[in-house]
Design a protein around this motif. Structure first.
Motif, PDB file in Angstrom:
ATOM      1  N   ARG A 167      -1.061  -5.703 -14.240  1.00 37.56           N
ATOM      2  CA  ARG A 167      -1.783  -6.089 -13.018  1.00 37.56           C
ATOM      3  C   ARG A 167      -2.670  -7.300 -13.275  1.00 37.56           C
ATOM      4  NH1 ARG A 167      -6.579  -6.026 -11.510  1.00 37.56           N
ATOM      5  NH2 ARG A 167      -7.268  -4.646 -13.176  1.00 37.56           N
ATOM      6  N   HIS A 227      -3.505  -4.786  -6.879  1.00 37.53           N
ATOM      7  CA  HIS A 227      -3.814  -3.385  -7.165  1.00 37.53           C
ATOM      8  C   HIS A 227      -2.579  -2.504  -7.112  1.00 37.53           C
ATOM      9  CE1 HIS A 227      -3.380  -2.357  -2.876  1.00 37.53           C
ATOM     10  NE2 HIS A 227      -3.922  -3.555  -2.661  1.00 37.53           N
ATOM     11  N   TYR A 228      -1.591  -2.920  -6.313  1.00 34.93           N
ATOM     12  CA  TYR A 228      -0.391  -2.106  -6.121  1.00 34.93           C
ATOM     13  C   TYR A 228       0.453  -2.009  -7.374  1.00 34.93           C
ATOM     14  CZ  TYR A 228       0.117  -6.901  -4.376  1.00 34.93           C
ATOM     15  OH  TYR A 228      -0.001  -8.254  -4.197  1.00 34.93           O
ATOM     16  N   GLU A 240      -0.669  -1.178 -10.187  1.00 34.19           N
ATOM     17  CA  GLU A 240      -1.159   0.059 -10.792  1.00 34.19           C
ATOM     18  C   GLU A 240      -0.958   1.266  -9.888  1.00 34.19           C
ATOM     19  OE1 GLU A 240      -4.745   0.122 -13.498  1.00 34.19           O
ATOM     20  OE2 GLU A 240      -5.251  -1.635 -12.288  1.00 34.19           O
ATOM     21  N   ASN A 241      -1.066   1.062  -8.574  1.00 28.58           N
ATOM     22  CA  ASN A 241      -1.122   2.195  -7.649  1.00 28.58           C
ATOM     23  C   ASN A 241       0.229   2.671  -7.136  1.00 28.58           C
ATOM     24  OD1 ASN A 241      -3.886   1.994  -7.901  1.00 28.58           O
ATOM     25  ND2 ASN A 241      -4.149   0.777  -6.041  1.00 28.58           N
ATOM     26  N   CYS A 242       1.285   1.888  -7.305  1.00 25.50           N
ATOM     27  CA  CYS A 242       2.587   2.305  -6.786  1.00 25.50           C
ATOM     28  C   CYS A 242       3.139   3.465  -7.619  1.00 25.50           C
ATOM     29  CB  CYS A 242       3.557   1.133  -6.793  1.00 25.50           C
ATOM     30  SG  CYS A 242       3.909   0.454  -8.429  1.00 25.50           S
ATOM     31  N   ARG A 302      -2.072  -1.497 -16.178  1.00 24.72           N
ATOM     32  CA  ARG A 302      -3.344  -2.208 -15.956  1.00 24.72           C
ATOM     33  C   ARG A 302      -3.258  -3.625 -16.477  1.00 24.72           C
ATOM     34  NH1 ARG A 302      -7.340  -4.162 -18.501  1.00 24.72           N
ATOM     35  NH2 ARG A 302      -6.481  -3.493 -20.504  1.00 24.72           N
ATOM     36  N   CYS A 358       7.298  -3.153  -7.308  1.00 24.20           N
ATOM     37  CA  CYS A 358       6.567  -1.935  -6.985  1.00 24.20           C
ATOM     38  C   CYS A 358       7.415  -1.115  -6.022  1.00 24.20           C
ATOM     39  CB  CYS A 358       5.241  -2.259  -6.312  1.00 24.20           C
ATOM     40  SG  CYS A 358       4.079  -3.195  -7.324  1.00 24.20           S
ATOM     41  N   LYS A 369       0.862  -1.183   0.000  1.00 23.04           N
ATOM     42  CA  LYS A 369       0.000   0.000   0.000  1.00 23.04           C
ATOM     43  C   LYS A 369       0.894   1.228   0.000  1.00 23.04           C
ATOM     44  CE  LYS A 369      -3.785  -2.161   2.589  1.00 23.04           C
ATOM     45  NZ  LYS A 369      -4.602  -2.104   3.839  1.00 23.04           N
ATOM     46  N   GLN A 409       0.163   8.577  -2.468  1.00 23.96           N
ATOM     47  CA  GLN A 409       0.142   9.124  -3.826  1.00 23.96           C
ATOM     48  C   GLN A 409       1.410   9.915  -4.148  1.00 23.96           C
ATOM     49  OE1 GLN A 409      -2.413   8.525  -6.146  1.00 23.96           O
ATOM     50  NE2 GLN A 409      -2.830   7.011  -4.545  1.00 23.96           N
TER      51      GLN A 409
END
Length: 246
Positions: free
Chosen positions: A65, A77-78, A80-82, A62, A165, A20, A23
């Motif tokens: 992932r 999800h990480y 994409e989110n890292c 995406r 990530c 996690k 941003q």
């Protein structure tokens, strides 16, 4: 910018996988420094058999992932989110540029290239953690290594080995307990850890997972990982890329 890093020993002993992230982007100078630290890892015969692909295209992220998550909807999800997603590749393409007849299809070349890649990636992660970043390795890129190769335009003599990530942590998970040193350290000849030591560790892992509301032991984890086919398409892929033929 001024970069204050924690000592190597403190950083290594406090490692845990981060999934996690905030941003906050990683500053360009910080990313450059951690990648340069990766380059300074030991390399067999000075072959420097590593390349890194920084994936910034969010549509590619995406798709990566999806590949990494496998059959888990919305998993990983990480990826994409890292802040940064890196793919570490074993690379002999440069060797063929300088030496077109290079015999890179030997198993030994595969092993040394994989070792080089792992050392490089670990230097990156350790340095990143020393600077306050967190990260997690993503072996799931090998779930469909051909699709990953097509997505990232990977040529012959190059293999994507592992993803990573990186970002600023948004959680602080408990550290997973490792085997006691006595279970992995032998002197002069190999010695398998005794059953009592392994049983005690199995219980330690069970207690750790119970804190995460999971009823799982290390033995069960081994069985779930090694009692089934493990990406059986990899050998054909490696040989197609010019590796592991002899």
């Amino acid at each position: 910018m001024t970069m204050n890093s924690k000592p190597a020993l403190e950083t290594a002993l406090n490692h845990r996988s981060i999934r996690k992230f905030t941003q906050q982007p990683i500053e360009a100078e910080v990313l450059q420094q951690v990648l340069t630290a990766g380059q300074m890892a030991s390399t067999s015969s000075f072959l420097q058999s590593v390349s890194v692909i920084r994936v910034t295209d969010m549509e590619k992220r995406r798709r990566l992932r999806e590949i990494c998550a496998g059959n888990v909807p919305n998993g990983h999800h990480y990826v994409e989110n890292c802040a940064e997603f890196l793919v570490f590749c074993m690379d002999s393409a440069r060797h063929h540029h300088y030496a077109p007849e290079a015999q890179t299809d030997w198993i030994e070349v595969l092993l040394t290239g994989a070792v080089d890649t792992a050392l490089f990636a670990q230097n990156v992660l350790l340095t990143a953690e020393s600077l306050g970043l967190g990260g997690v390795y993503i072996g799931g890129i090998r779930n469909d290594i051909q699709a990953v190769s097509e997505l990232l335009a990977i040529p012959p003599h190059v293999v994507p080995v592992v993803g990573m990530c990186l970002g600023y942590p948004d959680h602080h998970p408990n550290q997973r307990p490792r085997l006691p040193l006595s279970a992995i350290l032998s002197e002069n000849t190999y010695q398998l850890a005794d059953g009592e030591t392994l049983a005690a560790y199995n219980q330690t892992v069970h207690e750790y997972y119970q804190t995460r509301k999971l009823d799982l032991t290390w033995q069960q984890q081994i069985q779930s990982s090694l009692y089934a086919e493990l990406r059986p398409e990899l050998l054909a892929y490696l040989q197609k890329q010019g590796f592991a033929k002899r």
